[in-house]
Every structure is written in structure tokens, then in C-alpha cells.
Write a protein that holds these residues in place. Sequence first.
Motif, PDB file in Angstrom:
ATOM      1  N   ASN A 296      17.627  -7.860 -52.578  1.00 49.87           N
ATOM      2  CA  ASN A 296      18.772  -8.688 -52.201  1.00 49.87           C
ATOM      3  C   ASN A 296      20.031  -7.835 -52.217  1.00 49.87           C
ATOM      4  O   ASN A 296      20.926  -8.018 -53.043  1.00 49.87           O
ATOM      5  CB  ASN A 296      18.911  -9.868 -53.167  1.00 49.87           C
ATOM      6  N   GLY A 297      20.095  -6.865 -51.308  1.00 49.60           N
ATOM      7  CA  GLY A 297      21.255  -5.980 -51.248  1.00 49.60           C
ATOM      8  C   GLY A 297      22.354  -6.553 -50.378  1.00 49.60           C
ATOM      9  O   GLY A 297      22.134  -7.449 -49.555  1.00 49.60           O
ATOM     10  N   ALA A 298      23.565  -6.018 -50.557  1.00 51.92           N
ATOM     11  CA  ALA A 298      24.708  -6.457 -49.747  1.00 51.92           C
ATOM     12  C   ALA A 298      24.579  -5.899 -48.333  1.00 51.92           C
ATOM     13  O   ALA A 298      23.896  -4.899 -48.094  1.00 51.92           O
ATOM     14  CB  ALA A 298      26.009  -5.986 -50.385  1.00 51.92           C
ATOM     15  N   MET A 299      25.239  -6.542 -47.392  1.00 52.38           N
ATOM     16  CA  MET A 299      25.261  -6.070 -46.007  1.00 52.38           C
ATOM     17  C   MET A 299      26.404  -5.062 -45.851  1.00 52.38           C
ATOM     18  O   MET A 299      27.535  -5.317 -46.268  1.00 52.38           O
ATOM     19  CB  MET A 299      25.463  -7.235 -45.041  1.00 52.38           C
ATOM     20  N   ILE A 300      26.095  -3.900 -45.259  1.00 51.43           N
ATOM     21  CA  ILE A 300      27.126  -2.885 -45.022  1.00 51.43           C
ATOM     22  C   ILE A 300      27.037  -2.405 -43.580  1.00 51.43           C
ATOM     23  O   ILE A 300      26.003  -2.561 -42.919  1.00 51.43           O
ATOM     24  CB  ILE A 300      26.985  -1.677 -45.973  1.00 51.43           C
ATOM     25  N   ASN A 301      28.113  -1.829 -43.097  1.00 46.41           N
ATOM     26  CA  ASN A 301      28.139  -1.254 -41.751  1.00 46.41           C
ATOM     27  C   ASN A 301      27.758   0.217 -41.814  1.00 46.41           C
ATOM     28  O   ASN A 301      28.262   0.958 -42.669  1.00 46.41           O
ATOM     29  CB  ASN A 301      29.539  -1.382 -41.138  1.00 46.41           C
ATOM     30  N   ILE A 302      26.869   0.632 -40.941  1.00 46.58           N
ATOM     31  CA  ILE A 302      26.559   2.054 -40.813  1.00 46.58           C
ATOM     32  C   ILE A 302      26.687   2.426 -39.338  1.00 46.58           C
ATOM     33  O   ILE A 302      26.527   1.590 -38.450  1.00 46.58           O
ATOM     34  CB  ILE A 302      25.148   2.404 -41.328  1.00 46.58           C
ATOM     35  N   GLN A 303      26.990   3.697 -39.097  1.00 44.17           N
ATOM     36  CA  GLN A 303      27.147   4.172 -37.723  1.00 44.17           C
ATOM     37  C   GLN A 303      25.952   5.020 -37.322  1.00 44.17           C
ATOM     38  O   GLN A 303      25.480   5.853 -38.104  1.00 44.17           O
ATOM     39  CB  GLN A 303      28.436   4.975 -37.591  1.00 44.17           C
ATOM     40  N   ARG A 304      25.449   4.759 -36.108  1.00 44.16           N
ATOM     41  CA  ARG A 304      24.314   5.516 -35.590  1.00 44.16           C
ATOM     42  C   ARG A 304      24.661   6.075 -34.216  1.00 44.16           C
ATOM     43  O   ARG A 304      25.320   5.399 -33.423  1.00 44.16           O
ATOM     44  CB  ARG A 304      23.077   4.618 -35.457  1.00 44.16           C
ATOM     45  N   TYR A 317      21.731  -3.251 -47.751  1.00 47.30           N
ATOM     46  CA  TYR A 317      21.702  -2.005 -48.522  1.00 47.30           C
ATOM     47  C   TYR A 317      21.272  -2.295 -49.968  1.00 47.30           C
ATOM     48  O   TYR A 317      22.069  -2.802 -50.772  1.00 47.30           O
ATOM     49  CB  TYR A 317      23.090  -1.374 -48.496  1.00 47.30           C
ATOM     50  N   PRO A 318      20.038  -1.993 -50.330  1.00 51.04           N
ATOM     51  CA  PRO A 318      19.519  -2.342 -51.666  1.00 51.04           C
ATOM     52  C   PRO A 318      20.235  -1.647 -52.823  1.00 51.04           C
ATOM     53  O   PRO A 318      20.149  -2.113 -53.964  1.00 51.04           O
ATOM     54  CB  PRO A 318      18.047  -1.913 -51.594  1.00 51.04           C
ATOM     55  N   ALA A 319      20.948  -0.527 -52.548  1.00 46.20           N
ATOM     56  CA  ALA A 319      21.649   0.169 -53.638  1.00 46.20           C
ATOM     57  C   ALA A 319      22.907  -0.579 -54.064  1.00 46.20           C
ATOM     58  O   ALA A 319      23.529  -0.224 -55.076  1.00 46.20           O
ATOM     59  CB  ALA A 319      21.998   1.590 -53.214  1.00 46.20           C
ATOM     60  N   PHE A 320      23.307  -1.596 -53.288  1.00 46.96           N
ATOM     61  CA  PHE A 320      24.422  -2.478 -53.651  1.00 46.96           C
ATOM     62  C   PHE A 320      23.864  -3.887 -53.892  1.00 46.96           C
ATOM     63  O   PHE A 320      23.988  -4.771 -53.036  1.00 46.96           O
ATOM     64  CB  PHE A 320      25.470  -2.543 -52.525  1.00 46.96           C
ATOM     65  N   PRO A 321      23.224  -4.140 -55.035  1.00 41.27           N
ATOM     66  CA  PRO A 321      22.589  -5.446 -55.248  1.00 41.27           C
ATOM     67  C   PRO A 321      23.612  -6.584 -55.275  1.00 41.27           C
ATOM     68  O   PRO A 321      24.665  -6.481 -55.918  1.00 41.27           O
ATOM     69  CB  PRO A 321      21.936  -5.293 -56.632  1.00 41.27           C
ATOM     70  N   GLU A 322      23.269  -7.656 -54.574  1.00 41.43           N
ATOM     71  CA  GLU A 322      24.043  -8.893 -54.693  1.00 41.43           C
ATOM     72  C   GLU A 322      23.382  -9.717 -55.791  1.00 41.43           C
ATOM     73  O   GLU A 322      22.250 -10.162 -55.639  1.00 41.43           O
ATOM     74  CB  GLU A 322      24.055  -9.662 -53.369  1.00 41.43           C
ATOM     75  N   VAL A 323      24.089  -9.896 -56.885  1.00 40.43           N
ATOM     76  CA  VAL A 323      23.508 -10.581 -58.038  1.00 40.43           C
ATOM     77  C   VAL A 323      23.913 -12.046 -58.036  1.00 40.43           C
ATOM     78  O   VAL A 323      25.051 -12.404 -57.709  1.00 40.43           O
ATOM     79  CB  VAL A 323      23.937  -9.908 -59.361  1.00 40.43           C
TER      80      VAL A 323
END
Length: 530
Positions: A296-304, A317-323
Motif C-alpha cells: 500500500n505505497g503512495a502514488m508518485i510521479n516518475i518520468q520515463r 511506490y512501496p518505499a513510501f508506505p501509506e499507513v
Amino acid sequence: MSTKTWSVSNISTLLVIAAIIIVVNLIGLKLFARADLTEQSIYTLSQASRNVVGGLTDRLTVKAYFTKDLPAPYNANSRYVRDILEDYRTYGNGNFYYEFVDPADEEQLEREAQSYRVQPAQVNVMEKDALQLKKVYMGLVLIYGDKHETIPLIQSVNNFEYEMTSTIKRLVSKELPKIGFLTNYGTPDLGQDLRTVATALSKHYEVVPINTKSGAELVPDDVHVLCVVQPEEQIDDWTKFVIDQFIMRGGKVAWFVNKVSGDASTSQATQLQLDIDDWTRRYGFTVANNLVLDANGAMINIQRQQGIFMMTNLVRYPAFPEVVNFNQDHPVTKGLSAGTLFFPSSIDTVRPGEGNVSITSLIQSSEYTMVQVGQFDISPEARRERSQFTGGQKLFAVSLTGTFPSYFKGRSVPLPADSTAVAPTLNILTESSDTRMIVVGDGNLLQGQYMQQGGPNLVFFLNSIDWLSQDTDLLAIRSRDAAVRPLNPNITDETKQRVKLANLIGPPALVLLLGAMRWRNRRKRKEVTL
């Protein structure tokens, strides 16, 4: 003749109903009552506010500078402020007064408002079929003796009660309690990285740096709470001793500690060598040497890069857990429902063999975690299946209360980190009096780049400091407006779509259904009459 009689009767009924509505509204202006059906009674003055205003020993005057005939939605805010000030007056034991004035009425009032830093604002208003800018006042000043505090602009009434009550507490306090922040050891800069939390704290506390690398001084006795926030360098024995003896004297400590330093932009993460495990285990906890990823990670923007174009995509992004698992029985986390952590480590607890320590869970992860140790993969573009998240539920924050044994029992006083300082002669205290700690496996959440003004992470931090300093008056009020209601992270995407469609289509469909039923009933009655 029959048609004329029916029309006159209905017109009379309408006139009576209109008269009743007008009379009820006129009475309502004088005799106000409110049915507060919200879950946390956010439109009812809290017991904490009643206690604070009821404890006034001298006259407190609130002068509200509000423009008359404010456009919507600001007119509703004006009414809400008037209502809640009336509630304060009710519980003020004759020491709370308020008045509303319109600075537009007199030039003197306008100068007075601006002398209190209540500045005019411009809002859009529709007049004569044209959108125009209108200068309005929506601020107030609280005056207590020779002191005053200003709330310069009230554009939203969210958390207004908290602003009012905390301002009253600050006005009536003779001096502010001190909150210390450990400096050096790679900790974030208090004036830059931690500016948001320091500014928020300074409304109720005096924020002071604690430097253990210079001289041989202990933490001053007038410091109520010491914050140890995200050190990235090894802690020396002298600093451990200074903090240990602060705890033994009854001092409270907030630990916000990561064991892994991560950077999402470079996808790099490194283990931190703090050398604190044996020390903190003596108090009942260790921050594990791991990085916890949560499905349950937070949603983040990434550029591709796609061809010649740079595309921005939204990814989980699982490294930013939404608790979402907060202990609703603890005053620090009661009322909180969602927050985000950043590269967190889990917390292991162990009850010390000496002392009498009670440990309470505050925040836990979901059941779907991935625990990384030694090697870390934090790439936002990495594909991770839900079946890989088998780490189970992890502790992210705990509170500890009771009497704590000293880490330096049976040891000698270490030399100061400052080689030029003279080692003091001290008797080591071996067990604390009753005291408290908060431990969080994440120090990133306090830094400016991750901290949202007024967001749940800031509320959690301020609640922690209030609880540690045992100033719990504001805890319940602050958390009331911080509630976020996310969907259960474990539900499927199909269920999410159904919930979304139900929210979108359900209310208008219900109104149409009721309208159709009413139309059908009226038609049946008309057929019977004919």
C-alpha cells in the motif's frame, strides 16, 4: 367555482408556510441550536476548549474584523466564527468577550485593524451581472491584558477551534516550555530542513538546539522534551550519556530514526551505521536495520523516456508506505486515519529486565510488506507482484512509559566529545522516575520536502510532543480535522471501480427515483379526485 376555491386554499397554505419559515429564521437568529451529526463532533466546542476558556482569570476580548454582506462561501464562515465565539463566551465564566466590527464603517476601525496586522483581502463577487473584486476583512485579534495575538485571515474554518484555543493558551501562559533538538551527527538543519515543524512548535513551545559536541554540559533541566531526529552518523558515548541521564532525570525523548538512507530520484539506498542498538535496547526498543516496503505505497510521479518524448507517469511506490493502522485508543493517534512514511525501518521491542516499562503500538504497516536487509532495491520502476509482499505486519511507531534503567549503570562516565572540555564529576543516575518516549522508524517525515503544512504527519508529530510534555489539552482538537478516509488498501480494483461509480451515480439516481415516486403518487391522487 371548485377550481377557484382549490387555488385560494393552496395560496393560503403557501403563505402560511412562508410566514412560518420567515418566523423560524428570525427566531433562529436570536435562539441558536445545532444538531452536530459529524463523527467527531467538529461543530461542537470540545471539552479541552471549555477547560481552557473556563480557566481564564482575567478578561479576554476578541475583536472580529469582518466585512458585512460577505459573498458565499465566506458569509458561512462569518456565521460559523460568530457561533463558536458565542460558545466560548458561554463557557468563559464572564471573562470572555467578543464583538464584530466592519472596518468599512469607519476609517478609524480600518486603521485599528491594520495596526493589529489584520489586512484586507480581495475576493470575487458577482454584482450587476459582472464579476468584480471586493476588498473584505476576515480576521480577528485576541487581547489579554497588555498582550495580543492575531489571526489575520480566516478563509477556511477548518481547525478554527484549534487556532483559537491554542492562541488563548499561548496568551495566558507566563512562559513557553522548551523543546530541544539534538544537533550534529548528520541530523537535519533546524532552520531549514525542519523549518515547518519548528515553526508549528514555536506557537506553543520554545524550540532550542542541543549541542553535545561542544563543552561538557548536560541537557538543561528546563528542557521538557528532547527530539532525536534522523541522525546519519555514529553517536558517540558522551552524547549517549547526556541523553541517558536526561531520561534518568525524568526527561522525555522523541526518537524519529531511519536506519536506511534512501533517495527516490537516484534509486539509491544505503545502510546507516549509528551504533545505537545496544543503547536503546536498554530502554526497550531497537530500530531494525532494515527497509520496509509496503504494497500500500503512495502514488508518485516518475518520468520515463519514450522515443523523443519525456513522459510523466503516476505509479505506486512501496518505499513510501501509506499507513492506515493507527491505535485509536492512544491520545497521540486517536482520530488519525491516514499518513505516509518515507523509507521507514521497523521497530523491535523488548521489555527491559530492570525498571518497569510499558510498550504500546501506535502505527503499524499493512499485512503486505517486503523487508529488505543489507541490499536495497528502491527503484520506482521495479515491477513487484503483490505475492512478493510476504513480510507481514510491522511496527512503525510505539510509545514507552514507566521507569527506565540506565545504559550506564555499572559503567564510568565517558569523556566529552569535545576534547578541550574538562570531564565533569558526576554521580550516574541508574533508574529514571516515571517518564515517556515516542519511537518512530522514520525521520524523513519531519523534513520539509516530505512534510505537508497541516497534514496528518505534522498533526502526528505535534500530538507526540504534546503527549510527551503532558500538555494534552490540544490533542483531541487538532486531530478532529485531520481525518482522511482512504479506501481499504486490500480491496480489489474492480471493487474500487464499483465504489467510484456508486458515489458518482448513486446520489442523482436516488433523487430521480424519489421524484418519480412522488410524481406517480400525485398522478394517482389526481385520478381518484377526477
